[in-house]
Design a protein around this motif. Structure first.
Motif, mmCIF file in Angstrom:
data_model
loop_
_atom_site.group_PDB
_atom_site.id
_atom_site.type_symbol
_atom_site.label_atom_id
_atom_site.label_comp_id
_atom_site.label_asym_id
_atom_site.label_seq_id
_atom_site.Cartn_x
_atom_site.Cartn_y
_atom_site.Cartn_z
ATOM 1 N N GLU A 1 0.880 -1.193 -0.081
ATOM 2 C CA GLU A 1 -0.071 -0.036 0.114
ATOM 3 C C GLU A 1 1.040 1.232 0.289
ATOM 4 O O GLU A 1 0.442 2.313 -0.562
ATOM 5 N N GLN A 2 1.865 1.200 0.804
ATOM 6 C CA GLN A 2 2.830 2.437 0.593
ATOM 7 C C GLN A 2 4.187 1.777 0.181
ATOM 8 O O GLN A 2 4.489 0.572 0.052
ATOM 9 N N ALA A 3 5.195 2.644 0.225
ATOM 10 C CA ALA A 3 6.517 2.622 -0.321
ATOM 11 C C ALA A 3 7.321 2.091 0.999
ATOM 12 O O ALA A 3 8.223 2.692 1.272
ATOM 13 N N ASP A 4 6.913 0.744 1.730
ATOM 14 C CA ASP A 4 7.328 0.314 2.925
ATOM 15 C C ASP A 4 7.068 -1.095 2.965
ATOM 16 O O ASP A 4 5.953 -1.418 2.618
ATOM 17 N N GLN A 5 8.175 -1.831 3.112
ATOM 18 C CA GLN A 5 7.992 -3.319 3.173
ATOM 19 C C GLN A 5 7.226 -3.827 4.287
ATOM 20 O O GLN A 5 6.523 -4.801 4.352
ATOM 21 N N ASP A 6 7.003 -2.893 5.320
ATOM 22 C CA ASP A 6 6.211 -3.135 6.420
ATOM 23 C C ASP A 6 4.621 -2.729 6.233
ATOM 24 O O ASP A 6 3.660 -3.012 6.929
ATOM 25 N N SER A 7 4.188 -2.099 5.172
ATOM 26 C CA SER A 7 2.942 -1.590 4.787
ATOM 27 C C SER A 7 1.991 -2.676 4.422
ATOM 28 O O SER A 7 2.509 -3.632 4.029
ATOM 29 N N ARG A 8 0.758 -2.466 4.474
ATOM 30 C CA ARG A 8 -0.395 -3.611 4.104
ATOM 31 C C ARG A 8 -0.028 -4.225 2.623
ATOM 32 O O ARG A 8 0.333 -3.133 1.677
ATOM 33 N N ILE A 9 -0.186 -5.360 2.399
ATOM 34 C CA ILE A 9 -0.039 -5.958 1.167
ATOM 35 C C ILE A 9 -1.390 -6.000 0.523
ATOM 36 O O ILE A 9 -2.313 -6.585 1.000
ATOM 37 N N ILE A 10 -1.489 -5.544 -0.515
ATOM 38 C CA ILE A 10 -2.857 -5.229 -1.235
ATOM 39 C C ILE A 10 -3.102 -6.011 -2.463
ATOM 40 O O ILE A 10 -4.112 -6.264 -2.771
ATOM 41 N N ALA A 11 -1.954 -6.760 -3.083
ATOM 42 C CA ALA A 11 -2.079 -7.657 -4.124
ATOM 43 C C ALA A 11 -0.962 -8.489 -3.986
ATOM 44 O O ALA A 11 0.457 -8.032 -3.731
ATOM 45 N N ILE A 12 -0.848 -9.615 -4.723
ATOM 46 C CA ILE A 12 0.206 -10.417 -5.066
ATOM 47 C C ILE A 12 0.044 -10.812 -6.580
ATOM 48 O O ILE A 12 -0.778 -11.264 -7.149
ATOM 49 N N LEU A 13 1.208 -10.562 -7.368
ATOM 50 C CA LEU A 13 1.301 -10.575 -8.796
ATOM 51 C C LEU A 13 2.405 -11.526 -9.134
ATOM 52 O O LEU A 13 3.426 -11.722 -8.498
ATOM 53 N N SER A 14 2.309 -12.171 -10.272
ATOM 54 C CA SER A 14 3.433 -12.888 -11.081
ATOM 55 C C SER A 14 3.468 -12.930 -12.375
ATOM 56 O O SER A 14 2.294 -13.171 -13.085
ATOM 57 N N ASN A 15 4.611 -12.373 -12.943
ATOM 58 C CA ASN A 15 4.703 -12.138 -14.462
ATOM 59 C C ASN A 15 3.460 -11.426 -15.022
ATOM 60 O O ASN A 15 2.996 -11.998 -16.053
ATOM 61 N N GLU A 16 3.106 -10.285 -14.789
ATOM 62 C CA GLU A 16 2.038 -9.600 -15.186
ATOM 63 C C GLU A 16 1.995 -8.327 -15.547
ATOM 64 O O GLU A 16 3.055 -7.471 -14.804
ATOM 65 N N VAL A 17 0.985 -7.690 -16.477
ATOM 66 C CA VAL A 17 1.275 -5.999 -16.761
ATOM 67 C C VAL A 17 0.362 -5.275 -15.780
ATOM 68 O O VAL A 17 -1.002 -5.749 -15.740
ATOM 69 N N VAL A 18 0.665 -4.336 -15.125
ATOM 70 C CA VAL A 18 -0.154 -3.529 -14.532
ATOM 71 C C VAL A 18 0.049 -1.897 -15.126
ATOM 72 O O VAL A 18 1.055 -1.951 -15.839
ATOM 73 N N GLU A 19 -0.657 -0.916 -14.510
ATOM 74 C CA GLU A 19 -0.580 0.436 -15.055
ATOM 75 C C GLU A 19 0.542 1.104 -14.292
ATOM 76 O O GLU A 19 0.639 0.831 -13.092
ATOM 77 N N PHE A 20 1.525 1.540 -14.815
ATOM 78 C CA PHE A 20 2.407 2.705 -13.985
ATOM 79 C C PHE A 20 1.464 3.900 -13.686
ATOM 80 O O PHE A 20 0.997 4.487 -14.344
ATOM 81 N N ASP A 21 1.727 4.213 -12.278
ATOM 82 C CA ASP A 21 1.119 5.287 -11.715
ATOM 83 C C ASP A 21 1.960 6.394 -12.023
ATOM 84 O O ASP A 21 2.842 7.203 -11.095
ATOM 85 N N ARG A 22 1.938 7.095 -13.222
ATOM 86 C CA ARG A 22 2.806 8.386 -13.547
ATOM 87 C C ARG A 22 2.267 9.569 -12.746
ATOM 88 O O ARG A 22 3.168 10.170 -12.225
ATOM 89 N N ASP A 23 1.226 9.856 -12.284
ATOM 90 C CA ASP A 23 0.827 10.907 -11.529
ATOM 91 C C ASP A 23 1.685 10.861 -10.441
ATOM 92 O O ASP A 23 2.081 11.794 -9.763
ATOM 93 N N ARG A 24 1.567 9.726 -9.642
ATOM 94 C CA ARG A 24 2.323 9.659 -8.362
ATOM 95 C C ARG A 24 3.725 9.742 -8.448
ATOM 96 O O ARG A 24 4.336 10.314 -7.531
ATOM 97 N N TRP A 25 4.330 9.019 -9.615
ATOM 98 C CA TRP A 25 5.692 9.370 -9.868
ATOM 99 C C TRP A 25 5.950 10.742 -10.002
ATOM 100 O O TRP A 25 7.178 11.178 -9.467
ATOM 101 N N GLU A 26 5.458 11.538 -10.848
ATOM 102 C CA GLU A 26 5.570 12.785 -11.154
ATOM 103 C C GLU A 26 5.286 13.739 -9.576
ATOM 104 O O GLU A 26 6.371 14.692 -9.407
ATOM 105 N N ALA A 27 4.581 13.407 -8.802
ATOM 106 C CA ALA A 27 4.249 14.091 -7.641
ATOM 107 C C ALA A 27 5.510 13.865 -6.805
ATOM 108 O O ALA A 27 6.020 14.985 -5.976
ATOM 109 N N ILE A 28 6.022 12.740 -6.737
ATOM 110 C CA ILE A 28 7.327 12.312 -5.891
ATOM 111 C C ILE A 28 8.443 13.049 -6.529
ATOM 112 O O ILE A 28 9.194 13.842 -5.829
ATOM 113 N N MET A 29 8.575 13.175 -7.829
ATOM 114 C CA MET A 29 9.677 13.894 -8.587
ATOM 115 C C MET A 29 9.646 15.187 -8.128
ATOM 116 O O MET A 29 10.711 15.902 -8.262
ATOM 117 N N ALA A 30 8.395 15.820 -8.194
ATOM 118 C CA ALA A 30 8.378 17.332 -7.915
ATOM 119 C C ALA A 30 8.944 17.632 -6.546
ATOM 120 O O ALA A 30 9.087 18.849 -6.440
#
Length: 295
Positions: free
Chosen positions: A209-238
């Motif tokens: 859920e957060q950029a933290d290994q101890d935060s809540r796990i919201i999903a488990i993925l295996s070799n699959e495609v998801v969307e890149f959260d560009r808005d959040r990435w740009e907010a952090i970059m700013a």
């Protein structure tokens, strides 16, 4: 029990008071948990039932059912490795992986073309540019990530220096598999579409859920495609420079098919335009011919 006791205002008030402070009257052994208890002897009928007091002052609302982790449509990729471990390239690749882990500059340096290594659209990088003597150099990090997934065969005959009839290899094969299995919408053909996707590599990769290994796990993925959260990435970059951001250096923000946002370990997240190594043979020896990126 006599009706006069059941109708006693004092007893009714006590029952209401007990219910208001959250006390309960225990059920006798074997009684159904939601059935009111009778205080009347079994051989005497009663004309008025005794109401079961509530266990709290408010009605209990049903709790919503939590969806299972990953309860959404999935877009998986076949990222199997095409390299035979016993083949000539398979044995070379194992030595290459070990050299990368050991930061063995003496092994890697002869693999770099004498006139420099083309990386992306930039000018060829010389050995001095690659800083192989620095174990923390950016080039080592690039190799670390590129060599982990599988590889696929690729054509290399357009590289002038390669031996005739040599078989080329591309590592990782993630971009190849993405283009083979994921078709962009017609209106989005071009690199803009690739920027919107993240391929999560590995089995049972946690999405936090957060950029933290101890935060809540919201999903488990295996070799699959998801969307890149560009808005959040740009907010952090700013807020902070990329080189100084532990979040962007260690985590990739993604959006799951159910719309939920989270973070994946950066080392297990790839994009179609990420760097990939092209290997081919020159004078009978394996060499890094090119590292495409951003195309």
């Amino acid at each position: 029990m006599p009706k006069s006791i059941i109708k006693s205002p004092l007893l009714i008030s006590l029952i209401i008071a007990i219910g208001a402070i959250g006390c309960t009257v225990p059920n006798p052994e074997g009684a159904a948990p939601d059935q009111p208890q009778s205080t009347t002897p079994t051989n005497q009928p009663t004309s008025e039932p005794v109401s079961q007091p509530q266990t709290s002052g408010q009605a209990v609302e049903p709790q919503p059912t939590q969806p299972a982790l990953g309860d959404f449509p999935r877009q998986k990729l076949d990222l199997s490795d095409a390299v035979d471990p016993d083949s000539e390239f398979g044995q070379f690749r194992e030595s290459f992986k070990q050299a990368v882990r050991d930061r063995d500059a003496n092994f890697i340096a002869p693999l770099i073309p004498a006139d420099g290594l083309p990386i992306g659209f930039g000018i060829p990088q010389t050995l001095a540019d690659l800083e192989l003597d620095n174990p923390d150099a950016w080039f080592w990090e690039l190799l670390d990530k590129a060599i982990v997934p599988g590889c696929s065969q690729t054509a290399v005959d357009y590289y002038a220096q390669v031996d005739a009839n040599t078989t080329g290899w591309v590592c990782p094969n993630i971009a190849d598999r993405f283009y083979a299995e994921v078709l962009p919408p017609e209106e989005n053909i071009g690199i803009e579409y690739e920027f919107t996707k993240v391929i999560v590599y590995g089995n049972a990769v946690n999405v936090h859920e957060q950029a933290d290994q101890d935060s809540r796990i919201i999903a488990i993925l295996s070799n699959e495609v998801v969307e890149f959260d560009r808005d959040r990435w740009e907010a952090i970059m700013a807020e902070v420079d990329f080189q100084e951001s532990p979040i962007l250096k260690e985590w990739t923000p993604v959006v799951l098919p159910n719309g939920e946002s989270g973070y994946v370990d950066e080392f297990q997240s790839y994009q179609p335009l990420d760097p990939r190594i092209i290997f081919g043979q020159v004078n009978g020896e394996w060499q890094i011919l090119h590292i495409p990126a951003g195309d």
